[in-house]
Scaffold this active site. Structure first.
Site, PDB file in Angstrom:
ATOM      1  N   THR A  60     -37.594 -10.482 -39.294  1.00 36.15           N
ATOM      2  CA  THR A  60     -36.600  -9.480 -39.719  1.00 36.15           C
ATOM      3  C   THR A  60     -35.295  -9.676 -38.949  1.00 36.15           C
ATOM      4  O   THR A  60     -34.202  -9.582 -39.514  1.00 36.15           O
ATOM      5  CB  THR A  60     -37.138  -8.049 -39.501  1.00 36.15           C
ATOM      6  OG1 THR A  60     -38.369  -7.911 -40.208  1.00 36.15           O
ATOM      7  CG2 THR A  60     -36.151  -7.005 -40.011  1.00 36.15           C
ATOM      8  N   ARG A  63     -52.999  -9.289 -35.782  1.00 39.82           N
ATOM      9  CA  ARG A  63     -52.474  -7.919 -35.644  1.00 39.82           C
ATOM     10  C   ARG A  63     -52.597  -7.458 -34.189  1.00 39.82           C
ATOM     11  O   ARG A  63     -51.941  -6.491 -33.783  1.00 39.82           O
ATOM     12  CB  ARG A  63     -53.250  -6.919 -36.533  1.00 39.82           C
ATOM     13  CG  ARG A  63     -53.230  -7.170 -38.046  1.00 39.82           C
ATOM     14  CD  ARG A  63     -51.851  -7.375 -38.599  1.00 39.82           C
ATOM     15  NE  ARG A  63     -51.530  -8.797 -38.637  1.00 39.82           N
ATOM     16  CZ  ARG A  63     -50.318  -9.285 -38.770  1.00 39.82           C
ATOM     17  NH1 ARG A  63     -49.284  -8.469 -38.843  1.00 39.82           N
ATOM     18  NH2 ARG A  63     -50.097 -10.589 -38.810  1.00 39.82           N
TER      19      ARG A  63
END
Length: 612
Positions: A29, A579
């Site tokens: 991002t 994760r």
């Protein structure tokens, strides 16, 4: 924190195509927002000529807010949106459409239910069936497969084709477009109208795409049209995290991108800012067994961290109790529930852990709406048998099970609110073989009334022949009987804890109420353990992660037969492993529903490299 050398190289890419391989926790991002800023400030690109595409509204909103913050709060007219939102803008301008022309999802399913009802199909799992139909209709549209060349997995070919045509006509007559139509019509418009295509090419001179590994064929075909002739395409993604093939995503699109655009620059973001080195190395060892991928050398920046915990258990009960003890130990060490997550392959696999958390009063949240096994139509059949065995004689219960298995008793015989075995026998008094069937059913019901729920389920499935009925239904629905038998296996396992039918029904009610309270109630601030599927865990991160039931037939799923399916399952497991930021617990069982289970081959891949 400043940009790494590879992040800086990606951000400062000049003209033409660029593929940015962004591994887990690599700051993709940041790269996209910084790249957008670079285009405006360094390459002097007009903000309105930049298009940033994401796969979800939430991701588009987050990207936009991150970009505005990066620009000091100045809201420049860069376009951030999903494929559907951007493509609908193109259609809206060409055809003067409004939001009222988009078919809502609930309306779509209602249309399909009406069509199925009109065809008078005997479908028990209506919601599941219409969901399968919707997926297949999407596949046909997105892949642009000629209808006559598509063979359905849900029902006979001709029936599927009739449903497809009826659905298409219904949507068209209402002057609506479903989400797949938005993609298809945009492609057709740009392909057939070079003038319109050219104007949009000039409008969006620079296109940046997030999560490119999730793109499907029709989306990619439209993007190629929009990006030409300059091909200022900046794609960011990770082929190792492509886990949505069932939605039409094709990892091979990303794998073939350098072949389609030989001049493209490839930048690999190989720093992982999320996880400890031990987790990164272990995940890397597993995913390296996939053959269709870009090779990478992911490394961490946070230090080695703790070793992974790899543990096998006799059964799910032991697995669940051990997991809860681990959570309690972490709490004593000062951890919070919200820093922990339990990951599993499918929603249906989470029932036992949910029940155990309820028993121990451990707060949890579910990211997905978990299907309730007690709402399943097979459970409703079993419950009808139980109620009749308890002495109830309601017509609706008899209607459910009178011909499950086949007894050839006509529905017209059940013409009163309550049912009497004597009246049924009287109706068929001139047909001795029918009277014998009714007597046998009554005898079976009396036997069931003296049993525990566990014994009763096994008697219904094997003694009465309910499994034979399921086998016939599975053939009709073109599904594997084992998928239906597994519901019975799970019901049997759950029923072991109860001595009476009353206790079983009370538990069903309590469990259903707990699920209902959980549905759609994710509170990011709540101190609760998160339950999520491997699919839904993508994009999330947790300090402590537990992945449960890592067994052959579960992870990878038994439906993964072809090599490409196994590779997708391995990518899904890789997503789950990555994760975890600090601690990763990998659990498997040696027995499930009384049947022996093997550890997953993915765990063997870890073991072969010496992980403990």
């Amino acid at each position: 924190m400043g940009l790494s050398e590879t992040q800086s190289r990606a951000v400062a890419h000049g003209e033409g195509p660029c593929m940015c391989l962004a591994g887990p926790g690599s700051g993709k991002t940041t790269v996209i927002t910084q790249r957008t800023k670079y285009l405006i400030e360094e390459l002097k690109v007009m903000p309105r000529e930049i298009l940033v595409i994401t796969f979800t509204k939430a991701a588009a909103l987050e990207m936009k807010e991150r970009f505005y913050a990066l620009m000091g709060g100045i809201k420049l007219p860069v376009t951030f949106g999903t494929f559907h939102a951007v493509f609908f803008t193109i259609l809206r301008q060409a055809y003067h459409l409004t939001a009222g022309n988009i078919l809502k999802e609930e309306q779509k399913y209602q249309y399909l239910k009406e069509i199925v009802s009109h065809l008078k199909m005997e479908i028990e799992d209506e919601s599941e069936f219409t969901s399968d139909l919707a997926s297949e209709i999407s596949l046909v549209k997105n892949e642009r497969i000629p209808l006559e060349h598509y063979y359905s997995n849900s029902c006979p070919e001709e029936i599927f084709r009739d449903i497809f045509r009826a659905y298409k006509e219904k949507v068209s007559r209402a002057r609506l477009l479903d989400f797949d139509d938005i993609l298809v019509y945009t492609y057709e418009l740009l392909k057939e109208r070079p003038d319109i295509c050219s104007s949009w090419q000039k409008c969006f001179r620079y296109i940046l795409i997030d999560e490119f590994q999730d793109i499907n064929k029709i989306q990619y075909d439209v993007i190629k049209l929009l990006a030409a002739p300059a091909n200022n395409l900046f794609i960011v993604g990770d082929d190792d995290q492509s886990i949505y093939r069932f939605r039409g995503a094709k990892p091979e699109i990303m794998l073939n991108f350098p072949k389609e655009y030989p001049e493209c620059e490839i930048v690999a973001l190989e720093e992982n800012y999320r996880s400890a080195e031990n987790i990164i190395k272990a995940a890397g060892r597993v995913i390296s067994n996939n053959t269709s991928r870009f090779p990478k050398k992911i490394h961490g920046v946070k230090g080695p961290g703790d070793k992974l915990e790899l543990h096998g258990f006799v059964n799910q009960t032991q697995e669940n109790i051990f997991l809860i003890k681990r959570i309690q130990e972490y709490l004593k060490q000062g951890e919070t529930y919200r820093n922990m997550a339990v990951l599993f392959r499918t929603n249906t696999g989470a029932r036992t852990i949910v029940e155990k958390f309820m028993e121990y009063n451990i707060p949890f949240q579910m990211r997905d709406v978990m299907p309730n096994i007690y709402d399943h139509w097979i459970t409703k059949d079993i419950a009808a048998y139980f109620r009749i065995a308890m002495g109830e004689r309601k017509r609706q219960d008899f209607l459910r099970i009178i011909n499950r298995p086949k007894r050839y008793i006509g529905r017209e015989t059940l013409d009163e609110p309550t049912v009497s075995f004597d009246k049924l026998c009287k109706y068929y008094e001139d047909k001795q073989w029918m009277v014998e069937r009714i007597d046998q059913m009554e005898y079976n019901i009396k036997l069931i009334s003296k049993m525990t729920p566990y014994a009763a389920i096994n008697y219904i499935r094997h003694g009465i022949g309910y499994e034979e009925y399921l086998k016939e239904y599975a053939v009709y629905r073109k599904i594997k009987p084992e998928d239906l038998y597994e519901v019975l296996d799970e019901l049997s396992e759950a029923a072991k804890a109860f001595r009476t039918f009353e206790d079983w029904f009370a538990h069903m009610e309590e469990y259903t109420k707990a699920l209902r309270e959980q549905a759609g109630s994710i509170d990011p601030e709540a101190d609760a353990v998160l339950f999520t599927t491997l699919h839904s865990s993508k994009g999330l991160e947790f300090k402590i992660v537990f992945i449960i039931d890592i067994n052959e037939g579960v992870i990878p799923h038994r439906k993964a037969v072809l090599d490409m399916d196994v590779q997708e399952e391995r990518r899904m497991f890789y997503v789950g492993m990555t994760r975890a930021k600090e601690k990763l617990h990998l659990y498997y069982v040696k027995e499930r529903y009384g049947k022996p289970m093997d550890p997953s081959r993915f765990l063997e891949e870890l073991r072969r490299t010496g992980n403990k």
